[in-house]
Design a protein around this motif. Structure first.
Motif, PDB file in Angstrom:
ATOM      1  N   ILE A  61       0.861  -1.180   0.000  1.00 11.75           N
ATOM      2  CA  ILE A  61       0.000   0.000   0.000  1.00 11.75           C
ATOM      3  C   ILE A  61       0.897   1.230   0.000  1.00 11.75           C
ATOM      4  O   ILE A  61       2.119   1.111   0.088  1.00 11.75           O
ATOM      5  N   CYS A  62       0.300   2.415  -0.079  1.00 13.83           N
ATOM      6  CA  CYS A  62       1.111   3.630  -0.192  1.00 13.83           C
ATOM      7  C   CYS A  62       1.855   3.947   1.102  1.00 13.83           C
ATOM      8  O   CYS A  62       3.042   4.239   1.089  1.00 13.83           O
ATOM      9  N   PHE A  63       1.145   3.919   2.225  1.00 18.80           N
ATOM     10  CA  PHE A  63       1.806   4.152   3.511  1.00 18.80           C
ATOM     11  C   PHE A  63       0.938   3.628   4.640  1.00 18.80           C
ATOM     12  O   PHE A  63      -0.228   3.292   4.451  1.00 18.80           O
ATOM     13  N   ILE A  64       1.538   3.553   5.822  1.00 18.80           N
ATOM     14  CA  ILE A  64       0.839   3.061   7.003  1.00 18.80           C
ATOM     15  C   ILE A  64       0.072   4.208   7.646  1.00 18.80           C
ATOM     16  O   ILE A  64       0.544   5.349   7.680  1.00 18.80           O
ATOM     17  N   THR A  65      -1.134   3.928   8.174  1.00 16.06           N
ATOM     18  CA  THR A  65      -1.915   4.958   8.848  1.00 16.06           C
ATOM     19  C   THR A  65      -2.224   4.542  10.286  1.00 16.06           C
ATOM     20  O   THR A  65      -2.170   3.366  10.632  1.00 16.06           O
ATOM     21  N   GLN A  66      -2.554   5.537  11.083  1.00 20.58           N
ATOM     22  CA  GLN A  66      -2.886   5.267  12.484  1.00 20.58           C
ATOM     23  C   GLN A  66      -4.124   4.386  12.602  1.00 20.58           C
ATOM     24  O   GLN A  66      -4.201   3.511  13.463  1.00 20.58           O
ATOM     25  N   ALA A  67      -5.095   4.614  11.728  1.00 19.87           N
ATOM     26  CA  ALA A  67      -6.316   3.806  11.757  1.00 19.87           C
ATOM     27  C   ALA A  67      -5.995   2.335  11.536  1.00 19.87           C
ATOM     28  O   ALA A  67      -6.546   1.455  12.214  1.00 19.87           O
ATOM     29  N   LEU A  68      -5.107   2.062  10.612  1.00 18.18           N
ATOM     30  CA  LEU A  68      -4.717   0.687  10.308  1.00 18.18           C
ATOM     31  C   LEU A  68      -4.008   0.052  11.499  1.00 18.18           C
ATOM     32  O   LEU A  68      -4.338  -1.061  11.923  1.00 18.18           O
ATOM     33  N   VAL A  69      -3.046   0.759  12.050  1.00 17.36           N
ATOM     34  CA  VAL A  69      -2.279   0.240  13.190  1.00 17.36           C
ATOM     35  C   VAL A  69      -3.196  -0.030  14.386  1.00 17.36           C
ATOM     36  O   VAL A  69      -3.098  -1.082  15.029  1.00 17.36           O
ATOM     37  N   ASP A  70      -4.082   0.903  14.679  1.00 15.69           N
ATOM     38  CA  ASP A  70      -4.971   0.752  15.846  1.00 15.69           C
ATOM     39  C   ASP A  70      -5.891  -0.451  15.694  1.00 15.69           C
ATOM     40  O   ASP A  70      -6.089  -1.222  16.644  1.00 15.69           O
ATOM     41  N   ASP A  71      -6.474  -0.615  14.511  1.00 12.78           N
ATOM     42  CA  ASP A  71      -7.406  -1.734  14.305  1.00 12.78           C
ATOM     43  C   ASP A  71      -6.684  -3.079  14.346  1.00 12.78           C
ATOM     44  O   ASP A  71      -7.201  -4.059  14.899  1.00 12.78           O
ATOM     45  N   VAL A  72      -5.485  -3.141  13.772  1.00 13.06           N
ATOM     46  CA  VAL A  72      -4.721  -4.391  13.805  1.00 13.06           C
ATOM     47  C   VAL A  72      -4.344  -4.742  15.233  1.00 13.06           C
ATOM     48  O   VAL A  72      -4.461  -5.902  15.656  1.00 13.06           O
ATOM     49  N   TRP A  73      -3.902  -3.745  15.992  1.00 11.51           N
ATOM     50  CA  TRP A  73      -3.507  -4.020  17.379  1.00 11.51           C
ATOM     51  C   TRP A  73      -4.687  -4.524  18.199  1.00 11.51           C
ATOM     52  O   TRP A  73      -4.552  -5.434  19.016  1.00 11.51           O
ATOM     53  N   GLN A  74      -5.859  -3.952  17.986  1.00 11.19           N
ATOM     54  CA  GLN A  74      -7.050  -4.409  18.712  1.00 11.19           C
ATOM     55  C   GLN A  74      -7.351  -5.869  18.395  1.00 11.19           C
ATOM     56  O   GLN A  74      -7.682  -6.660  19.288  1.00 11.19           O
ATOM     57  N   ARG A  75      -7.208  -6.259  17.129  1.00 12.44           N
ATOM     58  CA  ARG A  75      -7.436  -7.652  16.737  1.00 12.44           C
ATOM     59  C   ARG A  75      -6.369  -8.568  17.338  1.00 12.44           C
ATOM     60  O   ARG A  75      -6.664  -9.688  17.767  1.00 12.44           O
ATOM     61  N   ILE A  76      -5.128  -8.108  17.359  1.00 12.93           N
ATOM     62  CA  ILE A  76      -4.048  -8.921  17.937  1.00 12.93           C
ATOM     63  C   ILE A  76      -4.281  -9.149  19.427  1.00 12.93           C
ATOM     64  O   ILE A  76      -4.098 -10.267  19.929  1.00 12.93           O
ATOM     65  N   GLU A  77      -4.699  -8.112  20.119  1.00 17.61           N
ATOM     66  CA  GLU A  77      -4.997  -8.255  21.553  1.00 17.61           C
ATOM     67  C   GLU A  77      -6.084  -9.302  21.787  1.00 17.61           C
ATOM     68  O   GLU A  77      -6.017 -10.070  22.745  1.00 17.61           O
ATOM     69  N   ASN A  78      -7.071  -9.326  20.903  1.00 21.69           N
ATOM     70  CA  ASN A  78      -8.195 -10.243  21.078  1.00 21.69           C
ATOM     71  C   ASN A  78      -7.900 -11.660  20.610  1.00 21.69           C
ATOM     72  O   ASN A  78      -8.361 -12.629  21.220  1.00 21.69           O
ATOM     73  N   GLU A  79      -7.133 -11.785  19.532  1.00 24.07           N
ATOM     74  CA  GLU A  79      -6.984 -13.085  18.880  1.00 24.07           C
ATOM     75  C   GLU A  79      -5.632 -13.764  19.089  1.00 24.07           C
ATOM     76  O   GLU A  79      -5.490 -14.954  18.788  1.00 24.07           O
ATOM     77  N   PHE A  80      -4.637 -13.028  19.587  1.00 26.63           N
ATOM     78  CA  PHE A  80      -3.303 -13.610  19.771  1.00 26.63           C
ATOM     79  C   PHE A  80      -2.793 -13.360  21.188  1.00 26.63           C
ATOM     80  O   PHE A  80      -1.589 -13.202  21.406  1.00 26.63           O
ATOM     81  N   ALA A  81      -3.708 -13.359  22.135  1.00 27.45           N
ATOM     82  CA  ALA A  81      -3.340 -13.055  23.529  1.00 27.45           C
ATOM     83  C   ALA A  81      -2.324 -14.043  24.086  1.00 27.45           C
ATOM     84  O   ALA A  81      -1.471 -13.680  24.910  1.00 27.45           O
ATOM     85  N   ASP A  82      -2.372 -15.298  23.645  1.00 27.29           N
ATOM     86  CA  ASP A  82      -1.467 -16.324  24.165  1.00 27.29           C
ATOM     87  C   ASP A  82       0.001 -16.022  23.861  1.00 27.29           C
ATOM     88  O   ASP A  82       0.896 -16.514  24.556  1.00 27.29           O
ATOM     89  N   HIS A  83       0.256 -15.219  22.831  1.00 33.64           N
ATOM     90  CA  HIS A  83       1.644 -14.923  22.444  1.00 33.64           C
ATOM     91  C   HIS A  83       2.253 -13.771  23.259  1.00 33.64           C
ATOM     92  O   HIS A  83       3.453 -13.506  23.146  1.00 33.64           O
ATOM     93  N   LYS A  84       1.417 -13.086  24.038  1.00 30.80           N
ATOM     94  CA  LYS A  84       1.885 -12.028  24.948  1.00 30.80           C
ATOM     95  C   LYS A  84       2.705 -10.965  24.219  1.00 30.80           C
ATOM     96  O   LYS A  84       3.787 -10.577  24.641  1.00 30.80           O
ATOM     97  N   LEU A  85       2.162 -10.496  23.117  1.00 29.69           N
ATOM     98  CA  LEU A  85       2.804  -9.424  22.355  1.00 29.69           C
ATOM     99  C   LEU A  85       2.480  -8.080  22.974  1.00 29.69           C
ATOM    100  O   LEU A  85       1.432  -7.904  23.597  1.00 29.69           O
ATOM    101  N   ASN A  86       3.391  -7.125  22.814  1.00 24.87           N
ATOM    102  CA  ASN A  86       3.046  -5.744  23.145  1.00 24.87           C
ATOM    103  C   ASN A  86       3.232  -4.892  21.894  1.00 24.87           C
ATOM    104  O   ASN A  86       3.868  -5.306  20.916  1.00 24.87           O
ATOM    105  N   ARG A  87       2.674  -3.709  21.930  1.00 25.00           N
ATOM    106  CA  ARG A  87       2.588  -2.893  20.716  1.00 25.00           C
ATOM    107  C   ARG A  87       3.964  -2.510  20.164  1.00 25.00           C
ATOM    108  O   ARG A  87       4.137  -2.354  18.959  1.00 25.00           O
ATOM    109  N   SER A  88       4.954  -2.366  21.031  1.00 28.73           N
ATOM    110  CA  SER A  88       6.285  -1.961  20.585  1.00 28.73           C
ATOM    111  C   SER A  88       7.012  -3.079  19.843  1.00 28.73           C
ATOM    112  O   SER A  88       8.076  -2.849  19.263  1.00 28.73           O
TER     113      SER A  88
END
Length: 256
Positions: A61-88
């Motif tokens: 895509i052309c570039f990354i946006t805050q909307a994209l990052v925020d929505d992906v992180w919300q999904r990761i928190e919900n669906e990949f909790a077992d991996h104990k990822l943090n946003r950084s």
């Protein structure tokens, strides 16, 4: 081998006829059809000794946006909790094609040519990223990572500086370059992070300074641009040479 690596590639093509593509800011640069689908390529890397991990997510895509990052992180928190990822621990990168749909940001100025935010585009991108993560987590393979660098000669006309006047104003420039010397006013170094497992070369992440603007605003077909075609070519070539089916090559934008 020190690292465990999971890899995933998924389609993220939001085919919406009439929507404007992002990059040129031209309302006439609308989508009619798809020339080549756009993809997301994910590398999920874990250290076996320190147990540290991070995700590298490259989107065509052309570039990354805050909307994209925020929505992906919300999904990761919900669906990949077992991996104990943090946003950084998540790195998002775009290869900067100008031939993919816009509308996936909440900032007005970037949505103006396409008449507003598009939940359809954003959801397509997010769903594709999550799908690539699910593929990556299916198998973590012991791998070796090697950072390589290569220099292309300055006189090779592979990319050029689009603002020569700005370049000549840099303090380190002692002799101003002329228009016919534009190809000497860019970073000609390619950085490559290479992944190898017991079967050989499994993936690469590259950075190089060339814009995906060889396809002009008069285009009406979704395309991953020159870096996307480089990814497709290298993946097909390595898979053919090695007998693999899962080699992944992510070409990122360098010093644009």
């Amino acid at each position: 081998m020190e690292f465990l690596v999971g890899r995933g590639k998924s389609d993220i093509t939001p085919f919406i006829p009439g929507i404007v593509m992002l990059g040129y800011g031209n309302p006439k640069n609308t989508v009619i059809s798809v020339d080549t689908p756009i993809s997301v390529r994910t590398f999920w890397i874990k250290s076996q000794s320190s147990l540290k991990q991070f995700l590298f997510i490259n989107l065509e895509i052309c570039f990354i946006t805050q909307a994209l990052v925020d929505d992906v992180w919300q999904r990761i928190e919900n669906e990949f909790a077992d991996h104990k990822l943090n946003r950084s621990q998540i790195i998002f990168s775009a290869q900067h094609t100008h031939s993919a749909p816009s509308g996936y940001t909440h900032y007005t100025i970037y949505n103006t040519p396409t008449e507003g935010f598009s939940s359809a585009v954003l959801n397509t991108l997010v769903n594709g990223i999550i799908d690539s993560l699910k593929k990556a987590q299916q198998e973590f393979v012991a791998s070796e990572l090697t950072l390589k660098k290569g220099i292309i000669d300055l006189d090779v006309d592979i990319s050029y500086n689009r603002s020569l006047k700005a370049h000549n104003n840099n303090q380190e420039v002692t002799t101003s370059l002329k228009k016919e010397e534009q190809s000497q006013a860019v970073n000609k170094q390619m950085n490559i992070l290479e992944f190898k497992d017991e079967r050989g070369l499994s993936g690469v992440i590259t950075y190089f300074a060339v814009h995906c603007t060889n396809i002009l605003w008069t285009n009406h077909y979704i395309s991953p641009g020159n870096k996307g075609y480089a990814s497709i070519y290298l993946e097909e070539e390595i898979n053919k040479q090695t007998g693999r089916k899962d080699f992944i090559a992510a070409f990122n934008q360098g010093d644009a």
